[in-house]
Design a protein around this motif. Structure first.
Motif, PDB file in Angstrom:
ATOM      1  N   ILE A   1      31.153   7.280  76.976  1.00 25.47           N
ATOM      2  CA  ILE A   1      32.558   6.903  77.127  1.00 25.47           C
ATOM      3  C   ILE A   1      33.359   8.164  77.472  1.00 25.47           C
ATOM      4  O   ILE A   1      33.106   9.231  76.901  1.00 25.47           O
ATOM      5  CB  ILE A   1      33.058   6.236  75.809  1.00 25.47           C
ATOM      6  CG1 ILE A   1      34.427   5.604  75.982  1.00 25.47           C
ATOM      7  CG2 ILE A   1      33.090   7.189  74.651  1.00 25.47           C
ATOM      8  CD1 ILE A   1      34.849   4.723  74.790  1.00 25.47           C
TER       9      ILE A   1
ATOM     10  N   ALA B   1      22.871   5.750  73.336  1.00 22.61           N
ATOM     11  CA  ALA B   1      24.171   5.119  73.140  1.00 22.61           C
ATOM     12  C   ALA B   1      24.904   5.132  74.471  1.00 22.61           C
ATOM     13  O   ALA B   1      24.599   5.922  75.360  1.00 22.61           O
ATOM     14  CB  ALA B   1      24.951   5.901  72.090  1.00 22.61           C
ATOM     15  N   GLU B   2      25.858   4.232  74.619  1.00 21.05           N
ATOM     16  CA  GLU B   2      26.673   4.210  75.842  1.00 21.05           C
ATOM     17  C   GLU B   2      27.558   5.442  75.874  1.00 21.05           C
ATOM     18  O   GLU B   2      27.954   5.967  74.833  1.00 21.05           O
ATOM     19  CB  GLU B   2      27.583   2.978  75.842  1.00 21.05           C
ATOM     20  CG  GLU B   2      26.926   1.713  76.310  1.00 21.05           C
ATOM     21  CD  GLU B   2      27.918   0.553  76.300  1.00 21.05           C
ATOM     22  OE1 GLU B   2      29.024   0.711  76.838  1.00 21.05           O
ATOM     23  OE2 GLU B   2      27.564  -0.481  75.736  1.00 21.05           O
TER      24      GLU B   2
ATOM     25  N   VAL C   1      22.013   3.898  66.781  1.00 19.44           N
ATOM     26  CA  VAL C   1      21.515   2.677  67.421  1.00 19.44           C
ATOM     27  C   VAL C   1      20.245   2.230  66.704  1.00 19.44           C
ATOM     28  O   VAL C   1      20.070   1.054  66.389  1.00 19.44           O
ATOM     29  CB  VAL C   1      21.244   2.919  68.928  1.00 19.44           C
ATOM     30  CG1 VAL C   1      20.630   1.685  69.569  1.00 19.44           C
ATOM     31  CG2 VAL C   1      22.543   3.285  69.652  1.00 19.44           C
TER      32      VAL C   1
ATOM     33  N   PRO D   1      32.242  -0.731  65.722  1.00 23.69           N
ATOM     34  CA  PRO D   1      31.908   0.173  66.826  1.00 23.69           C
ATOM     35  C   PRO D   1      32.115   1.628  66.405  1.00 23.69           C
ATOM     36  O   PRO D   1      33.024   1.928  65.621  1.00 23.69           O
ATOM     37  CB  PRO D   1      32.919  -0.216  67.912  1.00 23.69           C
ATOM     38  CG  PRO D   1      33.346  -1.604  67.573  1.00 23.69           C
ATOM     39  CD  PRO D   1      33.296  -1.684  66.076  1.00 23.69           C
ATOM     40  N   VAL D   2      31.270   2.507  66.891  1.00 24.71           N
ATOM     41  CA  VAL D   2      31.349   3.936  66.562  1.00 24.71           C
ATOM     42  C   VAL D   2      31.554   4.733  67.844  1.00 24.71           C
ATOM     43  O   VAL D   2      30.856   4.511  68.834  1.00 24.71           O
ATOM     44  CB  VAL D   2      30.041   4.418  65.887  1.00 24.71           C
ATOM     45  CG1 VAL D   2      30.080   5.919  65.624  1.00 24.71           C
ATOM     46  CG2 VAL D   2      29.787   3.662  64.594  1.00 24.71           C
TER      47      VAL D   2
ATOM     48  N   LYS E   1      27.413  -1.171  68.096  1.00 32.74           N
ATOM     49  CA  LYS E   1      28.024  -0.587  69.291  1.00 32.74           C
ATOM     50  C   LYS E   1      28.254   0.900  69.040  1.00 32.74           C
ATOM     51  O   LYS E   1      29.021   1.278  68.147  1.00 32.74           O
ATOM     52  CB  LYS E   1      29.376  -1.299  69.524  1.00 32.74           C
ATOM     53  CG  LYS E   1      29.873  -1.262  70.932  1.00 32.74           C
ATOM     54  CD  LYS E   1      29.175  -2.302  71.797  1.00 32.74           C
ATOM     55  CE  LYS E   1      29.514  -2.140  73.263  1.00 32.74           C
ATOM     56  NZ  LYS E   1      28.571  -2.843  74.133  1.00 32.74           N
ATOM     57  N   VAL E   2      27.598   1.720  69.807  1.00 32.59           N
ATOM     58  CA  VAL E   2      27.757   3.169  69.637  1.00 32.59           C
ATOM     59  C   VAL E   2      28.098   3.794  70.979  1.00 32.59           C
ATOM     60  O   VAL E   2      27.421   3.541  71.981  1.00 32.59           O
ATOM     61  CB  VAL E   2      26.456   3.811  69.094  1.00 32.59           C
ATOM     62  CG1 VAL E   2      26.655   5.310  68.871  1.00 32.59           C
ATOM     63  CG2 VAL E   2      26.020   3.146  67.801  1.00 32.59           C
ATOM     64  N   TYR E   3      29.171   4.572  70.993  1.00 35.28           N
ATOM     65  CA  TYR E   3      29.582   5.274  72.208  1.00 35.28           C
ATOM     66  C   TYR E   3      29.490   6.768  71.971  1.00 35.28           C
ATOM     67  O   TYR E   3      29.933   7.262  70.930  1.00 35.28           O
ATOM     68  CB  TYR E   3      31.034   4.936  72.567  1.00 35.28           C
ATOM     69  CG  TYR E   3      31.319   3.482  72.803  1.00 35.28           C
ATOM     70  CD1 TYR E   3      31.038   2.882  74.022  1.00 35.28           C
ATOM     71  CD2 TYR E   3      31.899   2.710  71.797  1.00 35.28           C
ATOM     72  CE1 TYR E   3      31.316   1.536  74.234  1.00 35.28           C
ATOM     73  CE2 TYR E   3      32.182   1.362  72.003  1.00 35.28           C
ATOM     74  CZ  TYR E   3      31.894   0.786  73.218  1.00 35.28           C
ATOM     75  OH  TYR E   3      32.173  -0.545  73.420  1.00 35.28           O
TER      76      TYR E   3
END
Lengths: 192, 75
Positions: B15, B12-13, A3, B71-72, A9-11
């Motif tokens: 999931i 980070a989000e 980030v 996206p990662v 966008k990192v999950y």
């Protein structure tokens, strides 16, 4: 870190690999990477993938001679027919590239490779895994393992390749493998 | 400066495995990155098919190989 380095966008996968409840692949990053140099054309990669599909189909056909269980034989027929569809997909992909149109026969003639999808050597794999031919569930697990390894191998090939068009073809083959895995997963769910 | 620092500490989000699988199954390969930040030996034992291995200890050196626009999903 990602980030902070500007990734949009990192999950984070909850629980990491321990939290993962899907299929897994195994082996080092370098596994079977000597099968390609990294500068293959899309056509060359499609021919290689075709040869591996051909060998896996052949594995299923030979496996039929090693079991008397009707349900296993039926499943082996089904798995072999799925590989035929994969080969057809690859042939269409090849012809889509605008190269000299190829026929099934010309591809079959070139597919003398004895390496199956996922990079397994056919004879050795048969010797080690004959026990999986005794039960439909075990056979489905084996088929899914092979497809997971194949998906992993194609995407590692994509990572290695320098040619953007070849990379794109490998991604499309990977997408096709994912579709196959989803279908096998549904079939496996029918055999708890 | 503050914005830059803030970004470094932005988590980070998260999931779940089911969400990650749905995401990967519904998005074409090449449009996202599945990133394995563990060590080589852990990757070798088991990894999610298609994951790119970049051990966390080497991530800052190899991060330029990744597309920040994609996206990662990291684990």
């Amino acid at each position: 870190m990602l980030v902070g380095r500007g990734f949009k966008k990192v999950y984070n996968l909850q629980g990491g690999i321990q939290g993962w409840n899907g299929l897994e692949a195994e082996g080092p990053v370098e596994l079977n990477m000597d099968m390609i140099s990294g500068d293959e054309t899309p056509s060359e990669i499609i021919k290689l993938a075709y040869a591996m599909e051909q060998s896996l189909g052949e594995f299923y056909r030979v496996a039929k001679t090693k079991t008397k269980d009707d349900s296993v034989v039926g499943l082996l027929d089904r798995l072999a027919s799925i590989e035929e569809k994969h080969k057809q997909y690859l042939l269409e992909l090849y012809n889509e590239l605008g190269a000299t149109p190829a026929s099934v026969e010309s591809f079959d003639d070139q597919a003398a490779e004895q390496i199956m999808e996922g990079g397994f050597r056919t004879n050795e794999f048969m010797r080690r895994n004959e026990r999986f031919l005794s039960d439909v569930r075990l056979l489905l697990d084996l088929a899914m393992m092979l497809e997971a390894q194949a998906l992993d191998l194609y995407l590692r090939f994509a990572d290695k390749t320098e040619n953007e068009r070849t990379k794109s073809v490998l991604h499309r083959i990977g997408d096709e493998e994912k579709t196959h895995l989803i279908a096998l997963g549904k079939l496996r769910d029918q055999h708890p | 400066m503050f914005e830059k620092l803030k970004k470094y500490f932005t988590p980070a989000e998260s999931i779940t495995a089911d969400e990650a699988r749905d995401y990967m199954n519904s998005h074409a390969e090449g449009t996202f990155t599945l990133l394995d930040v563990r060590q080589h030996s852990e990757y070798e034992k088991a990894h999610i098919p298609g994951a790119k291995l970049m051990p966390i200890t080497q991530l800052s050196d190899s991060i330029d190989r990744l597309d920040p626009e994609e996206p990662v999903i990291a684990y």
